[in-house]
Design a protein around this motif. Structure first.
Motif, mmCIF file in Angstrom:
data_model
loop_
_atom_site.group_PDB
_atom_site.id
_atom_site.type_symbol
_atom_site.label_atom_id
_atom_site.label_comp_id
_atom_site.label_asym_id
_atom_site.label_seq_id
_atom_site.Cartn_x
_atom_site.Cartn_y
_atom_site.Cartn_z
ATOM 1 N N LEU A 150 0.829 -1.205 0.000
ATOM 2 C CA LEU A 150 0.000 0.000 0.000
ATOM 3 C C LEU A 150 0.864 1.256 0.000
ATOM 4 O O LEU A 150 0.494 2.276 -0.600
ATOM 5 C CB LEU A 150 -0.952 -0.014 1.191
ATOM 6 N N ALA A 151 2.018 1.197 0.657
ATOM 7 C CA ALA A 151 2.946 2.322 0.594
ATOM 8 C C ALA A 151 3.383 2.560 -0.851
ATOM 9 O O ALA A 151 3.381 3.698 -1.344
ATOM 10 C CB ALA A 151 4.150 2.047 1.485
ATOM 11 N N GLU A 152 3.744 1.475 -1.546
ATOM 12 C CA GLU A 152 4.140 1.601 -2.951
ATOM 13 C C GLU A 152 2.992 2.124 -3.804
ATOM 14 O O GLU A 152 3.184 2.983 -4.674
ATOM 15 C CB GLU A 152 4.612 0.254 -3.490
ATOM 16 N N ALA A 153 1.771 1.611 -3.556
ATOM 17 C CA ALA A 153 0.616 2.050 -4.337
ATOM 18 C C ALA A 153 0.375 3.542 -4.174
ATOM 19 O O ALA A 153 0.062 4.242 -5.148
ATOM 20 C CB ALA A 153 -0.615 1.261 -3.916
ATOM 21 N N CYS A 154 0.498 4.044 -2.956
ATOM 22 C CA CYS A 154 0.263 5.471 -2.724
ATOM 23 C C CYS A 154 1.379 6.333 -3.310
ATOM 24 O O CYS A 154 1.128 7.402 -3.875
ATOM 25 C CB CYS A 154 0.114 5.729 -1.222
ATOM 26 N N LEU A 155 2.627 5.852 -3.188
ATOM 27 C CA LEU A 155 3.751 6.636 -3.693
ATOM 28 C C LEU A 155 3.840 6.613 -5.208
ATOM 29 O O LEU A 155 4.478 7.483 -5.809
ATOM 30 C CB LEU A 155 5.060 6.117 -3.085
ATOM 31 N N ALA A 156 3.198 5.631 -5.848
ATOM 32 C CA ALA A 156 3.249 5.548 -7.310
ATOM 33 C C ALA A 156 2.655 6.791 -7.955
ATOM 34 O O ALA A 156 3.081 7.207 -9.033
ATOM 35 C CB ALA A 156 2.509 4.298 -7.784
ATOM 36 N N THR A 157 1.681 7.393 -7.311
ATOM 37 C CA THR A 157 1.057 8.598 -7.864
ATOM 38 C C THR A 157 1.412 9.851 -7.067
ATOM 39 O O THR A 157 0.997 10.941 -7.438
ATOM 40 C CB THR A 157 -0.476 8.432 -7.892
ATOM 41 N N ALA A 158 2.175 9.676 -5.992
ATOM 42 C CA ALA A 158 2.542 10.827 -5.158
ATOM 43 C C ALA A 158 3.949 10.630 -4.599
ATOM 44 O O ALA A 158 4.138 10.485 -3.394
ATOM 45 C CB ALA A 158 1.526 11.004 -4.026
ATOM 46 N N PRO A 159 4.971 10.605 -5.465
ATOM 47 C CA PRO A 159 6.346 10.393 -4.992
ATOM 48 C C PRO A 159 6.788 11.511 -4.055
ATOM 49 O O PRO A 159 6.352 12.655 -4.196
ATOM 50 C CB PRO A 159 7.168 10.390 -6.280
ATOM 51 N N GLY A 160 7.636 11.143 -3.105
ATOM 52 C CA GLY A 160 8.145 12.122 -2.151
ATOM 53 C C GLY A 160 7.309 12.274 -0.906
ATOM 54 O O GLY A 160 7.704 12.961 0.038
ATOM 55 N N HIS A 178 2.835 14.795 10.269
ATOM 56 C CA HIS A 178 3.735 14.760 9.111
ATOM 57 C C HIS A 178 3.001 14.951 7.786
ATOM 58 O O HIS A 178 3.650 14.980 6.733
ATOM 59 C CB HIS A 178 4.495 13.433 9.077
ATOM 60 N N GLY A 179 1.684 15.055 7.838
ATOM 61 C CA GLY A 179 0.925 15.143 6.594
ATOM 62 C C GLY A 179 1.077 13.901 5.735
ATOM 63 O O GLY A 179 1.060 13.979 4.504
ATOM 64 N N ALA A 180 1.224 12.744 6.364
ATOM 65 C CA ALA A 180 1.515 11.509 5.643
ATOM 66 C C ALA A 180 0.353 11.097 4.755
ATOM 67 O O ALA A 180 -0.816 11.221 5.133
ATOM 68 C CB ALA A 180 1.838 10.387 6.632
ATOM 69 N N ILE A 181 0.674 10.564 3.579
ATOM 70 C CA ILE A 181 -0.364 10.132 2.649
ATOM 71 C C ILE A 181 -0.977 8.810 3.074
ATOM 72 O O ILE A 181 -2.151 8.539 2.796
ATOM 73 C CB ILE A 181 0.212 10.033 1.220
ATOM 74 N N TYR A 182 -0.190 7.966 3.773
ATOM 75 C CA TYR A 182 -0.653 6.637 4.165
ATOM 76 C C TYR A 182 0.071 6.193 5.434
ATOM 77 O O TYR A 182 1.233 6.539 5.662
ATOM 78 C CB TYR A 182 -0.390 5.620 3.041
ATOM 79 N N GLY A 183 -0.640 5.435 6.259
ATOM 80 C CA GLY A 183 -0.036 4.795 7.416
ATOM 81 C C GLY A 183 -0.563 3.386 7.541
ATOM 82 O O GLY A 183 -1.752 3.133 7.294
ATOM 83 N N GLY A 184 0.307 2.443 7.907
ATOM 84 C CA GLY A 184 -0.128 1.053 7.976
ATOM 85 C C GLY A 184 0.420 0.321 9.174
ATOM 86 O O GLY A 184 1.557 0.536 9.593
ATOM 87 N N ALA A 212 9.923 7.369 5.134
ATOM 88 C CA ALA A 212 9.304 6.473 6.117
ATOM 89 C C ALA A 212 9.450 7.041 7.519
ATOM 90 O O ALA A 212 10.534 7.461 7.920
ATOM 91 C CB ALA A 212 9.934 5.088 6.050
ATOM 92 N N VAL A 213 8.359 7.047 8.273
ATOM 93 C CA VAL A 213 8.338 7.538 9.656
ATOM 94 C C VAL A 213 7.688 6.467 10.526
ATOM 95 O O VAL A 213 6.652 5.905 10.162
ATOM 96 C CB VAL A 213 7.552 8.856 9.772
ATOM 97 N N GLN A 214 8.284 6.196 11.659
ATOM 98 C CA GLN A 214 7.788 5.154 12.560
ATOM 99 C C GLN A 214 6.866 5.745 13.621
ATOM 100 O O GLN A 214 7.080 6.849 14.106
ATOM 101 C CB GLN A 214 8.977 4.476 13.239
ATOM 102 N N THR A 261 5.187 11.143 2.625
ATOM 103 C CA THR A 261 5.568 10.439 3.845
ATOM 104 C C THR A 261 4.651 9.252 4.086
ATOM 105 O O THR A 261 3.434 9.335 3.888
ATOM 106 C CB THR A 261 5.505 11.385 5.052
ATOM 107 N N ILE A 262 5.250 8.143 4.520
ATOM 108 C CA ILE A 262 4.547 6.918 4.891
ATOM 109 C C ILE A 262 4.827 6.641 6.361
ATOM 110 O O ILE A 262 5.984 6.671 6.792
ATOM 111 C CB ILE A 262 5.025 5.722 4.048
#
Length: 471
Positions: A282-292, A333-339, A316-318, A294-295
């Motif tokens: 899911l991190a890859e899926a989100c970054l595919a259209t929004a590189p740069g 962090h305004g992260a696009i996705y967290g898992g 990547a942020v823990q 935060t996950i």
């Protein structure tokens, strides 16, 4: 319409100490530490502490949920709050409705995957943000004392609200329909409330021309749970979905828990996909259209996710484990996705809330983009970063044992980090050891770089250290 329930907020409680309040939500056994009177008090307490004008409510399909919802709504309206009732719905539909309708709070009546004689409440504030610890504690105190029942003004109203079509449109907007390749799905709602929401999403997909074929299992909501409590994390609950995937020749299998805030995946080979690999996908899926972007990820199994995020051009942020911590870190962090590897997946474009429906849409988009089956993507990650899966240890004092194990490995030259438990890092393998928040258990996860033998080596090393610490 106005609330007509005349029950008082001082009705006897099954557990006046309110042990139904857990770390992040409310849940308890009916007649033991949770019932309708408790729900009514919590509704009034939420009104007293948060001061909302309007609150969204919804419920799962448990047989006790309509009574619990009526009592909750009576507590809110009796305190002057207007209630918008979305009826039978998943937790994330309450999240969506709270933001979409501009309400100051949202409460879902659900016990998710807990036993059939349990129920509870999941609660959010304005904008579907998680409650702070101070707010949650204040609601507990007000409910325990009955302080929320003192309201001198007019009662609020309770009105039905329909948001499912808007919810479905919002979710489908999150994927590129023109990039989706034909897919055959097997979906297992477990007789929870995922079925109606899935159908609405499918209707929207088909309206936009998405190429999808579906086989449904245990799709109708049924609070008797004739096929068992919906909890795909239990291994004994997986074969029915896996076998249907093979039988139907499906590309992907999806199963949900009771309130569908978690979803679980099966490959076309019927293999169950471990949660840490779903986080990376899911991190890859989100970054595919929004590189740069935060996950955010939890600290249990991290190397594969961090590697995936780095290769996809993200940061990547823990975060500590748990939805309140994940959502706060994401917002900071305004992260696009967290898992989390426990199958909770959070999205910035969904009010930073967790969803069990967005993940399968994003995974479908990813495998379409990569032009590879899910099994191939998983096998590649497992080859680079094998992991043990979560291993539980019963110990009388997890905190002390964790401290002793950490000290032992520190003497052996491991890098030790005390963050949501302890992580023990060597060049070729890493272990995460943390205490359960609800049981006298320690939870161990071991991961390695490249060699599966290093996982077994790490598990054996930590197991021996635990034995020494408890001997």
């Amino acid at each position: 319409m106005r609330a007509t329930d005349t029950q008082t907020d001082t009705a006897p409680l099954p557990d006046p100490s309110m042990t139904c309040f857990k770390a992040y939500d409310v849940r308890g056994r009916l007649g033991d530490n949770f019932d309708a009177a408790t729900a009514r008090r919590i509704g009034a307490a939420f009104a007293a502490v948060m001061g909302p004008r309007t609150v969204v409510v919804g419920r799962d399909c448990r047989e006790s949920s309509p009574e619990i919802l009526d009592a909750l709504a009576a507590g809110l309206t009796g305190a002057g709050v207007d209630v918008l009732d979305i009826g039978l719905a998943g937790t994330e539909e309450v999240y969506f409705a709270t933001a979409h309708l501009g309400a100051e709070g949202g409460i879902e009546v659900t016990a998710s995957h807990n036993p059939i004689d349990y129920n509870g409440l999941k609660i959010v504030g304005p904008g579907s943000r998680p409650l702070s610890e101070e707010e949650f504690d204040a609601i507990k105190c007000a409910a325990r004392s009955g302080a929320g029942g003192a309201h001198a003004g007019p009662a609020g109203t309770r009105q039905p609200a329909a948001v499912r079509e808007a919810y479905a449109r919002h979710l489908v907007d999150m994927v590129a329909i023109d990039r989706l390749r034909p897919v055959r799905l097997v979906v297992n709602a477990g007789n929870g409330v995922a079925g109606p929401a899935f159908d609405a999403i499918l209707d929207e997909l088909e309206r936009r021309g998405a190429p999808v074929t579906v086989t449904r299992l245990h799709h109708a909501p049924d609070g008797r749970f004739p096929n068992g409590i919906p909890n795909p994390l239990l291994e004994e609950n997986r074969p029915v979905t896996a076998e249907a995937v093979l039988r139907e020749g499906a590309d992907l299998g999806i199963a949900w828990d009771g309130d569908f805030d978690r979803c679980f995946f099966f490959t076309h080979e019927g293999g169950f996909v471990d949660g840490e690999y779903v986080v990376a996908l899911l991190a890859e899926a989100c970054l595919a259209t929004a590189p740069g972007e935060t996950i955010v990820h939890d600290p249990r199994v991290i190397w594969n996710t961090q590697d995936t995020v780095s290769r996809a051009g993200g940061v990547a942020v823990q975060s500590r484990t748990g939805h309140a911590f994940m959502k706060r870190v994401m917002r900071a962090h305004g992260a696009i996705y967290g898992g989390e590897m426990s199958a909770h997946h959070y999205f910035r474009d969904f009010m930073y809330c967790d969803s069990g429906m967005i993940p399968w849409l994003k995974i479908w988009e990813l495998v379409s983009r990569r032009e590879q089956p899910l099994a191939a993507l998983i096998d590649s990650m497992k080859a680079r970063f094998p992991s043990s899966g979560e291993i539980n240890f019963e110990v009388p004092d997890p905190k002390t044992v964790i401290e002793r194990v950490a000290a032992h490995f520190e003497q052996e030259g491991a890098e030790i980090a005390h963050f949501d438990g302890v992580s023990i890092t060597f060049p070729d393998w890493r272990a995460s050891l943390r205490a359960s928040s609800t049981e006298p258990l320690m939870r161990l996860n071991v991961e390695a770089r490249g060699a599966a033998g290093q996982v077994r080596h790490g598990v054996d090393r930590v197991r021996a250290a635990i034995d020494a610490a408890t001997g």
